[in-house]
Design an enzyme around this catalytic site. Structure first.
Site, PDB file in Angstrom:
ATOM      1  N   TYR A   1      89.050   8.442 -61.266  1.00  0.00           N
ATOM      2  CA  TYR A   1      89.820   7.288 -61.424  1.00  0.00           C
ATOM      3  C   TYR A   1      88.637   6.010 -62.063  1.00  0.00           C
ATOM      4  O   TYR A   1      89.088   4.857 -62.600  1.00  0.00           O
ATOM      5  CB  TYR A   1      90.342   6.471 -60.364  1.00  0.00           C
ATOM      6  CG  TYR A   1      91.685   7.289 -60.092  1.00  0.00           C
ATOM      7  CD1 TYR A   1      91.442   8.873 -59.630  1.00  0.00           C
ATOM      8  CD2 TYR A   1      93.066   6.725 -60.426  1.00  0.00           C
ATOM      9  CE1 TYR A   1      92.451   9.633 -59.426  1.00  0.00           C
ATOM     10  CE2 TYR A   1      94.017   7.692 -59.958  1.00  0.00           C
ATOM     11  CZ  TYR A   1      93.774   8.911 -59.497  1.00  0.00           C
ATOM     12  OH  TYR A   1      95.064   9.695 -59.374  1.00  0.00           O
TER      13      TYR A   1
ATOM     14  N   LYS B   1      87.047  19.688 -51.915  1.00  0.00           N
ATOM     15  CA  LYS B   1      86.956  20.798 -52.724  1.00  0.00           C
ATOM     16  C   LYS B   1      85.426  21.139 -52.932  1.00  0.00           C
ATOM     17  O   LYS B   1      85.040  21.448 -53.762  1.00  0.00           O
ATOM     18  CB  LYS B   1      87.767  20.766 -54.083  1.00  0.00           C
ATOM     19  CG  LYS B   1      87.704  22.052 -54.989  1.00  0.00           C
ATOM     20  CD  LYS B   1      88.847  23.030 -54.524  1.00  0.00           C
ATOM     21  CE  LYS B   1      88.876  24.325 -55.389  1.00  0.00           C
ATOM     22  NZ  LYS B   1      89.739  25.025 -54.775  1.00  0.00           N
TER      23      LYS B   1
ATOM     24  N   ASP C   1      93.554  22.739 -52.011  1.00  0.00           N
ATOM     25  CA  ASP C   1      94.745  23.737 -52.252  1.00  0.00           C
ATOM     26  C   ASP C   1      95.485  24.120 -51.254  1.00  0.00           C
ATOM     27  O   ASP C   1      96.641  24.280 -51.064  1.00  0.00           O
ATOM     28  CB  ASP C   1      94.001  24.868 -53.484  1.00  0.00           C
ATOM     29  CG  ASP C   1      92.847  25.273 -53.028  1.00  0.00           C
ATOM     30  OD1 ASP C   1      92.171  24.525 -52.315  1.00  0.00           O
ATOM     31  OD2 ASP C   1      92.487  26.187 -53.472  1.00  0.00           O
TER      32      ASP C   1
ATOM     33  N   ASP D   1      95.983  10.832 -54.013  1.00  0.00           N
ATOM     34  CA  ASP D   1      97.221  10.630 -54.733  1.00  0.00           C
ATOM     35  C   ASP D   1      98.302  11.639 -54.931  1.00  0.00           C
ATOM     36  O   ASP D   1      99.406  11.282 -54.825  1.00  0.00           O
ATOM     37  CB  ASP D   1      96.459  10.245 -56.518  1.00  0.00           C
ATOM     38  CG  ASP D   1      97.471   9.267 -57.166  1.00  0.00           C
ATOM     39  OD1 ASP D   1      98.524   8.887 -56.675  1.00  0.00           O
ATOM     40  OD2 ASP D   1      97.276   9.147 -58.507  1.00  0.00           O
TER      41      ASP D   1
END
Ligand code: NAI
Length: 347
Positions: A124, A171, A204, A228
């Site tokens: 972001y 991740k 995930d 988000d």
């Protein structure tokens, strides 16, 4: 005592849902001076700037703002005002509680989790560039300072709310340096909170686990992007975006806003569900120490939703934004009459 709060109605359905939140907060009898300022599309039209300096000044002065969603024009050259506000005021913690209502037939019942999203960095930061016509790249920034700060926030929230577990989402199996650093910071901070269980889940897998068993999670801490996405996913589990409030917290200021966007498809039609804006107002009242009033509003929403005919369209009802809001106000007036001043602690 009167409180000063900056009010940013926002774009699309923003003015409708924020006006509902103001009506409901005022129904509790609190004396609030709303300092109204415009950002977003209206400010572009009037000032040529979606985030005029007086908006930031107002929030800095009042330290608290209630805000509607702002449209980010795609490909217009304007950066997201939301991202700019969070960065400018260093609102580093984005708190998104997701709670199911027992009266609603949502995908899941008994969900009560809080997503703590890092709010200032990750992808972001907006550092993207075209390498050539066919290649674009973006920078994912993760720093030790911001990661430690958000993880500490998550653990101390867990402690304050007596929640048993913090789940860190990452991740790091692929993004070994960036998410690797975030994970390392989480592990480090967890050592200072031996009474709170610490769990690490790859993003995930987290998406699947949340869909299948959201009741297993209490506090989820995540870098900006995963936070988000997962919070919209979790909103879907409890009945949709119309039910999801949020707070953006920094050391010197806080902005409370619904998670949803400006929903141009239903704007100015008296169709928007105002609950996420109203619950953002509830988070604001708790931040101000107004626990009794916050609890009245929450209970009023629960009670009104019990009647299937007293819901907005996204929840299967027929009521317009204004009519639904009036029902909440009527319910609060009942509590005020019966219980006025009866309890002042957090409930
Ligand atoms: P959106 O959240 O505005 O809408 C997604 C879907 O949910 C639409 O079908 C909409 O009708 C529905 N929806 C949203 N809020 C609702 C409510 N209160 N009651 C009933 N239905 C509701 O997301 P979208 O369409 O992707 O974004 C529209 C604009 O909002 C974009 O410009 C985006 O940048 C901006 N946005 C602003 C945010 C903010 O200011 N914090 C957050 C998210 C998006």
């Amino acid at each position: 005592m009167a409180y000063n709060v900056t009010l940013i109605p926002g774009d699309g359905i923003g003015p409708e849902v924020i006006s509902a939140a103001v009506d409901v907060v005022e129904a509790t009898g609190l004396d609030i001076n709303w300092e109204r300022v415009d950002a977003g599309v209206k400010a572009i039209e009037e000032e040529g700037n979606p985030l005029p300096a007086y908006v930031i000044e107002s929030i800095r002065r009042n330290k608290i703002a209630l805000k509607g969603p702002l449209t980010t024009p795609i490909g217009s050259g304007f950066r997201s005002v939301n991202v700019a506000l969070r960065k400018e005021l260093d609102l580093y913690a984005n708190i998104r509680p997701l709670k199911s209502f027992s009266s609603l037939k949502s995908l899941h019942q008994d969900v009560d989790l809080i997503i703590v999203r890092e709010n200032t960095e990750d992808l972001y930061i907006g550092k993207e560039q075209m390498i050539n016509d066919n290649k674009a790249e973006g920078i994912k920034l993760i720093t030790r300072g911001a990661s430690e700060r958000i993880c500490k926030y998550a653990f101390s929230l867990a402690q304050n709310l007596n929640r048993k577990k913090v789940t860190l989402v990452h991740k790091a199996n692929i993004l070994k340096l960036t998410d690797g650093l975030f994970l390392e910071c989480g592990r480090q901070v967890a050592k200072d909170y031996p009474d709170i269980e610490f769990e690490e889940v790859i993003v995930d897998a987290m998406a699947m686990k949340l869909v299948m068993n959201p009741q297993a999670y209490h506090i989820i801490v995540a870098p900006n992007l995963y936070g988000d996405i997962l919070s919209d996913l979790a909103a879907g589990l409890v009945g949709g975006l119309g039910l999801a409030p949020s707070a953006n917290i920094g050391h010197d200021a806080a902005i409370f806003e619904p998670v949803h966007g400006s929903a141009p498809d239903i704007a100015n039609k008296n169709m928007a569900n105002p609950i996420s804006a109203i619950l953002s107002g509830v988070m604001m009242l708790r931040h101000m120490g107004k626990f009794k009033e916050a609890s009245w509003i929450e209970r009023a929403i629960e009670t009104v939703l019990e009647d299937e005919d007293s819901r907005t369209r996204d929840l299967g009802g027929q009521l317009g934004t204004r009519e639904f809001t009036q029902k909440i106000v009527d319910q609060i007036n009942i509590y005020k009459k019966v219980e006025g001043g009866a309890y002042d602690k957090e409930v």
